[in-house]
Design an enzyme around this catalytic site. Structure first.
Site, mmCIF file in Angstrom:
data_model
loop_
_atom_site.group_PDB
_atom_site.id
_atom_site.type_symbol
_atom_site.label_atom_id
_atom_site.label_comp_id
_atom_site.label_asym_id
_atom_site.label_seq_id
_atom_site.Cartn_x
_atom_site.Cartn_y
_atom_site.Cartn_z
ATOM 1 N N GLN A 135 0.849 -1.184 0.000
ATOM 2 C CA GLN A 135 0.000 0.000 0.000
ATOM 3 C C GLN A 135 0.894 1.247 0.000
ATOM 4 O O GLN A 135 1.740 1.406 0.871
ATOM 5 C CB GLN A 135 -0.920 0.030 1.217
ATOM 6 C CG GLN A 135 -1.899 1.201 1.160
ATOM 7 C CD GLN A 135 -2.720 1.353 2.421
ATOM 8 O OE1 GLN A 135 -2.203 1.769 3.449
ATOM 9 N NE2 GLN A 135 -3.997 1.012 2.345
ATOM 10 N N TYR A 195 -5.378 11.154 4.126
ATOM 11 C CA TYR A 195 -4.058 11.338 3.559
ATOM 12 C C TYR A 195 -4.159 12.084 2.224
ATOM 13 O O TYR A 195 -5.229 12.500 1.805
ATOM 14 C CB TYR A 195 -3.340 9.990 3.452
ATOM 15 C CG TYR A 195 -3.205 9.330 4.803
ATOM 16 C CD1 TYR A 195 -2.741 10.059 5.898
ATOM 17 C CD2 TYR A 195 -3.593 8.017 5.013
ATOM 18 C CE1 TYR A 195 -2.644 9.485 7.159
ATOM 19 C CE2 TYR A 195 -3.499 7.435 6.274
ATOM 20 C CZ TYR A 195 -3.034 8.173 7.341
ATOM 21 O OH TYR A 195 -2.956 7.609 8.590
ATOM 22 N N ARG A 205 -7.808 1.658 -2.442
ATOM 23 C CA ARG A 205 -8.514 1.544 -1.167
ATOM 24 C C ARG A 205 -9.313 2.810 -0.916
ATOM 25 O O ARG A 205 -8.792 3.924 -1.009
ATOM 26 C CB ARG A 205 -7.563 1.315 -0.002
ATOM 27 C CG ARG A 205 -8.351 0.935 1.281
ATOM 28 C CD ARG A 205 -7.494 0.213 2.258
ATOM 29 N NE ARG A 205 -8.268 -0.609 3.161
ATOM 30 C CZ ARG A 205 -8.061 -0.679 4.463
ATOM 31 N NH1 ARG A 205 -7.125 0.065 5.024
ATOM 32 N NH2 ARG A 205 -8.779 -1.472 5.223
ATOM 33 N N ARG A 254 -7.590 -6.323 12.488
ATOM 34 C CA ARG A 254 -7.272 -6.635 13.885
ATOM 35 C C ARG A 254 -7.178 -8.138 14.145
ATOM 36 O O ARG A 254 -6.370 -8.563 14.971
ATOM 37 C CB ARG A 254 -8.292 -5.985 14.809
ATOM 38 C CG ARG A 254 -9.723 -6.479 14.676
ATOM 39 C CD ARG A 254 -10.678 -5.622 15.468
ATOM 40 N NE ARG A 254 -10.700 -4.255 14.950
ATOM 41 C CZ ARG A 254 -11.329 -3.250 15.552
ATOM 42 N NH1 ARG A 254 -11.942 -3.446 16.686
ATOM 43 N NH2 ARG A 254 -11.330 -2.048 15.019
#
Length: 357
Positions: free
Chosen positions: A98, A180, A227, A312
């Site tokens: 990524q 971002y 993404r 997670r």
């Protein structure tokens, strides 16, 4: 057999199963953005995933912003990442990188001397970042990107995609959420430009669309993913109409024939991000956020996507694929060690066969 464990093809990527490891910042690189031996082991342990999306990695020095996050703009970084991809491939895994330019979500303490903090507009993000030197500090005041700056950053992304392939990655993913740089261009609250990169939603998505096109031209569109999380407010992002913005980006990206769209569940209850992606994207969909084995199975059976990514659950369960296959209980991760340096809470979680009954 559960659909989770069936193979699937996403562009040029041949996944052995439909369980994807989502990208997660874990702050284990060194102070120069170079991946460490701990990272080699961490990713090797999780290579049974159908696809690993390695953590957000800066395409340039100005793209850095958090402490101990990796980059891929120099030879030392490329060589260190090659050790990671070699380890994953030796285990039969598949891994993409990524690419994450944080833009204004940055502070000088977490990047090399002289590296600028840049953004589409001169608006400081109302957020703080952790530094090893001074703890929490305010984000920097960003420099407005000129048209030449924009072209140069697009070129940096293109080169980063080439560097990723040199480092052995099977492809790259553009991080286009979490406040971002690409999302700073997309969102009306952080983009006040009056040129061709600002104003309408079609103009605001021009930057990420051009980045995707540049990376696709460099390494092939079948090795490039996107993404997206419509309406994500992280890092002080606001948008007057997240649905319209996300639709504009999907329409702009559609002709590129990307390998996949990694779509996150929207935090806005009125916005069904999965349905949005199904309407506007013909690329394979990787669904993300809040899934367990049963809900992932149900989503794939319902035709919502081609694969499901887990974040997670992969932290404390390096063998998540095997645990889901056998219906074994999942271990819980320790929040205190999510971003701390060293192997504790990172590469020292046990495999299921080593856990005492």
């Amino acid at each position: 057999m559960s659909i989770l464990f069936e193979p699937v093809r996403l562009g040029e990527l041949e996944l052995a199963n439909r369980i994807v490891m989502a990208p997660m910042t874990r702050s284990r690189a060194d102070q120069h953005g170079v991946p460490t031996a701990e990272m080699v082991e961490y990713y090797r342990q999780r290579a049974s995933a159908g696809l690993i999306v390695a953590e957000g990695t800066a395409p340039s020095a100005s793209g850095l912003g958090y402490c101990r996050t990796p980059a891929i703009y120099n030879a030392e970084q490329i060589a260190a990442w090659k050790a990671v991809t070699d380890a994953v491939h030796a285990e039969g895994g598949l891994i993409v990188l990524q690419l994450m330019h944080v833009g204004r979500a940055s502070c000088a303490q977490n990047k090399p001397a002289g590296a600028a903090t840049v953004a589409p507009s001169a608006l400081r993000a109302r957020t703080q970042l952790f530094t090893d030197q001074a703890g929490l500090v305010d984000s920097d005041e960003p420099q407005v990107m000129s048209l030449q700056d924009i072209a140069e950053v697009i070129g940096e992304y293109r080169q980063a995609a080439l560097n990723a392939r040199e480092a052995g990655f099977d492809g790259v993913e553009l991080h286009c959420t979490s406040g971002y740089l690409p999302m700073q261009f997309m969102a009306s609250g952080s983009n006040l430009r009056e040129d061709r990169y600002g104003g309408s939603a079609q103009n605001r998505v021009r930057f990420p669309a051009e980045v995707l096109a540049a990376m696709a031209s460099a390494i092939g569109s079948g090795r490039v993913g996107l993404r997206l999380c419509p309406g994500n407010p992280f890092n002080d992002i606001s948008d007057e109409d997240p649905l319209v913005t996300a639709e504009a980006l999907c329409r702009a990206a559609e002709p590129l024939n990307l390998a996949y769209v990694h779509i996150m569940r929207s935090p806005l209850p009125e916005l069904d991000a999965f349905a949005l992606a199904q309407r506007h994207c013909s690329s394979g969909l990787i669904l993300n956020d809040g899934f367990d084995g049963a809900s992932a199975e149900a989503a794939l059976q319902a035709g919502q996507g081609e694969a499901v990514s887990f974040a997670r659950h992969f932290i404390a369960n390096p063998d998540l694929v095997e645990r889901l296959r056998k219906g074994l209980p999942l271990a819980r991760f320790d929040r205190k060690t999510l971003y701390s340096p060293g192997p504790e809470g990172y590469s020292d979680y046990p495999q299921c066969e080593t856990v005492a009954p």
